[in-house]
Design a protein around this motif. Structure first.
Motif, PDB file in Angstrom:
ATOM      1  N   TYR A 316       0.831  -1.202   0.000  1.00 54.26           N
ATOM      2  CA  TYR A 316       0.000   0.000   0.000  1.00 54.26           C
ATOM      3  C   TYR A 316       0.871   1.260   0.000  1.00 54.26           C
ATOM      4  O   TYR A 316       2.002   1.256   0.513  1.00 54.26           O
ATOM      5  N   PRO A 318       0.792   5.822   0.353  1.00 58.05           N
ATOM      6  CA  PRO A 318       0.048   7.024   0.732  1.00 58.05           C
ATOM      7  C   PRO A 318      -0.477   7.723  -0.522  1.00 58.05           C
ATOM      8  O   PRO A 318      -0.020   7.471  -1.647  1.00 58.05           O
ATOM      9  N   ILE A 319      -1.404   8.628  -0.325  1.00 56.64           N
ATOM     10  CA  ILE A 319      -1.985   9.374  -1.437  1.00 56.64           C
ATOM     11  C   ILE A 319      -0.896  10.164  -2.159  1.00 56.64           C
ATOM     12  O   ILE A 319      -0.019  10.777  -1.545  1.00 56.64           O
ATOM     13  N   ASP A 353      -6.661   5.071  -6.724  1.00 53.97           N
ATOM     14  CA  ASP A 353      -8.104   5.275  -6.563  1.00 53.97           C
ATOM     15  C   ASP A 353      -8.604   6.286  -7.597  1.00 53.97           C
ATOM     16  O   ASP A 353      -7.873   7.179  -8.026  1.00 53.97           O
ATOM     17  N   THR A 356      -9.851  10.567  -6.274  1.00 53.84           N
ATOM     18  CA  THR A 356      -9.027  11.780  -6.165  1.00 53.84           C
ATOM     19  C   THR A 356      -8.181  11.903  -7.434  1.00 53.84           C
ATOM     20  O   THR A 356      -7.940  10.920  -8.149  1.00 53.84           O
ATOM     21  N   CYS A 403     -12.977   4.613   1.665  1.00 51.02           N
ATOM     22  CA  CYS A 403     -12.003   3.522   1.706  1.00 51.02           C
ATOM     23  C   CYS A 403     -11.005   3.630   0.552  1.00 51.02           C
ATOM     24  O   CYS A 403     -10.441   2.616   0.095  1.00 51.02           O
ATOM     25  N   SER A 405      -8.053   4.575   0.490  1.00 48.72           N
ATOM     26  CA  SER A 405      -6.687   4.156   0.830  1.00 48.72           C
ATOM     27  C   SER A 405      -6.429   2.709   0.435  1.00 48.72           C
ATOM     28  O   SER A 405      -5.279   2.321   0.170  1.00 48.72           O
ATOM     29  N   ASP A 407      -7.330   1.363  -2.289  1.00 48.62           N
ATOM     30  CA  ASP A 407      -7.148   1.285  -3.739  1.00 48.62           C
ATOM     31  C   ASP A 407      -5.786   1.782  -4.193  1.00 48.62           C
ATOM     32  O   ASP A 407      -5.458   1.669  -5.381  1.00 48.62           O
ATOM     33  N   ARG A 408      -5.006   2.341  -3.301  1.00 49.82           N
ATOM     34  CA  ARG A 408      -3.680   2.879  -3.667  1.00 49.82           C
ATOM     35  C   ARG A 408      -2.653   1.813  -3.354  1.00 49.82           C
ATOM     36  O   ARG A 408      -2.095   1.761  -2.247  1.00 49.82           O
TER      37      ARG A 408
END
Length: 415
Positions: A316, A318-319, A353, A356, A403, A405, A407-408
């Motif tokens: 995973y 972070p954005i 995701d 965004t 949710c 987060s 998907d990243r």
């Protein structure tokens, strides 16, 4: 699952009669098993007592009986460690009244002539005392909560600071006046002595926590003042009678272990025959269940199929980041070890995701993330040729914006 079901049936068969009659079983304390020890903060008490005592050295008989009586007082704090044994420690005070030979070594404090041969003398002892206590009533008759009378014997020792002169050596009475002249080793102010004591402590319950005490005590003291008339130390008796109060703090009673008392059953012949029949039937069922359980235990369980569509791991991010950070590096380390131990190829898929950013940014993030994970695996010894990469424009989970987060990520599948 079959094993668990059989075990449950077996237990139910055994426990059914117990459950049916559980409401008729009672639980009571059983003193025959002894008594349980309480916590350290329980069974503490404080005792205060006062009365009269009488010193019985060589010349005290030359003084009147009433003049020989002196004040005796004690203050103790103690604890019972069991219904039988206890310990107390505190302060002891005794005023010593008696007689000494005229011209002999007289004590400090009040003294005057009784006649030409003897003088009155008076001095005080104060110090610390400690006693070991045995409750004789509980020992002989067994422990009984709320008993009105208890007899306790005790023995111990006391260290006294004596407000009287201490004779060492070299002192003598002047021939002309009879006045004592101190030697070089004498202490003109005080002395110290030791004593041992024993007694019978009678307690009478006024309330559950407050008791009246009658203490019959006997002390055997060192006599430092004039001894047997020669100015040396000896031992003297000091009996005393004291009245006082005892107050118990916190929990003051004792509990025995709890045991189950089962009711006595009486059956008719018909009921007995029915019970025997039920018992035989139960034994047959038990034998059958044991046989089934044995077969289940001997049967090897089937291995659960491995779902090949599940990813080996998911890393995973972070954005808006493509670097492997924090604990995700540990995930990459573990995946690399697995890959090096397997002779397989792997498919790495990059995700971002769709809630965004825009398509351009998200495509860049997907490519950057999957490229970063591949590079990290290659750096850890995984062959580049075994790693295939791709990106996916959809969402990994489709659980919604809250949710995002999840998907990243980069997913890693075996091929």
């Amino acid at each position: 699952m079959k094993k668990i079901t059989l075990l449950a049936l077996l237990c139910a068969l055994f426990m059914a009669p117990v459950v049916a009659n559980a409401q008729e079983v009672t639980y009571v304390e059983d003193p025959a098993q002894g008594y349980l020890l309480n916590r350290m903060q329980d069974n503490w008490f404080i005792q205060a007592e006062g009365g009269v005592g009488m010193m019985m050295s060589k010349w005290d008989k030359h003084e009147k009986f009433g003049n020989r009586l002196g004040v005796k007082a004690n203050l103790f704090v103690g604890k019972w460690f069991s219904p039988l044994w206890g310990f107390r420690i505190g302060f002891d005070f005794a005023r010593m009244n008696g007689a000494t030979a005229a011209g002999n070594y007289a004590a400090l404090g009040y003294y005057k002539a009784i006649d030409n041969n003897f003088n009155k003398q008076q001095f005080n002892n104060i110090g610390g005392a400690a006693d070991l206590m045995l409750n004789v009533t509980n020992w002989l008759m067994g422990y009984k909560p709320g008993r009105f009378y208890n007899a306790t014997v005790y023995a111990g020792a006391t260290f006294h600071w004596v407000y009287a002169r201490d004779y060492a050596s070299g002192g003598a009475a002047e021939p002309r006046t009879g006045k004592w002249k101190y030697g070089a080793g004498d202490d003109e102010d005080h002395c110290r002595n030791y004593s041992v004591q024993a007694g019978l402590l009678n307690t009478f319950a006024l309330t559950k926590k407050l008791h009246l005490m009658l203490d019959l005590r006997f002390d055997l003291m060192q006599e430092h003042v004039d001894g047997a008339g020669m100015g040396y130390r000896t031992w003297v008796e000091y009996p005393s009678v004291l009245l006082g109060l005892n107050y118990n703090f916190g929990k003051y009673d004792w509990n025995a272990p709890v045991t189950a008392v089962c009711p006595t059953w009486k059956y008719t012949d018909a009921e007995g025959d029915a019970l025997v029949s039920r018992l035989n039937d139960a034994n047959r069922k038990i034998a059958d269940l044991e046989d089934q359980l044995k077969k289940c235990l001997e049967k090897k369980p089937e291995a659960a199929p491995v779902k090949e569509d599940a990813p080996l791991a998911t890393v995973y991010f972070p954005i808006n980041r493509t670097q492997v950070l924090g604990v995700q590096r540990n995930v990459v380390d573990a995946v690399a070890e697995v890959m090096k131990s397997e002779n397989r190829d792997y498919l790495l898929t990059g995700w971002a995701d769709n809630y965004t950013g825009n398509d351009v940014i998200n495509t860049r993030l997907r490519k950057g993330r999957v490229a970063t994970v591949k590079k990290e695996l290659v750096n850890r010894g995984v062959e580049d040729s075994r790693l295939e990469t791709q990106i996916n424009d959809g969402n990994l989970t489709n659980y919604g914006p809250k949710c995002a987060s999840l998907d990243r990520a980069v997913t890693i599948h075996r091929k």
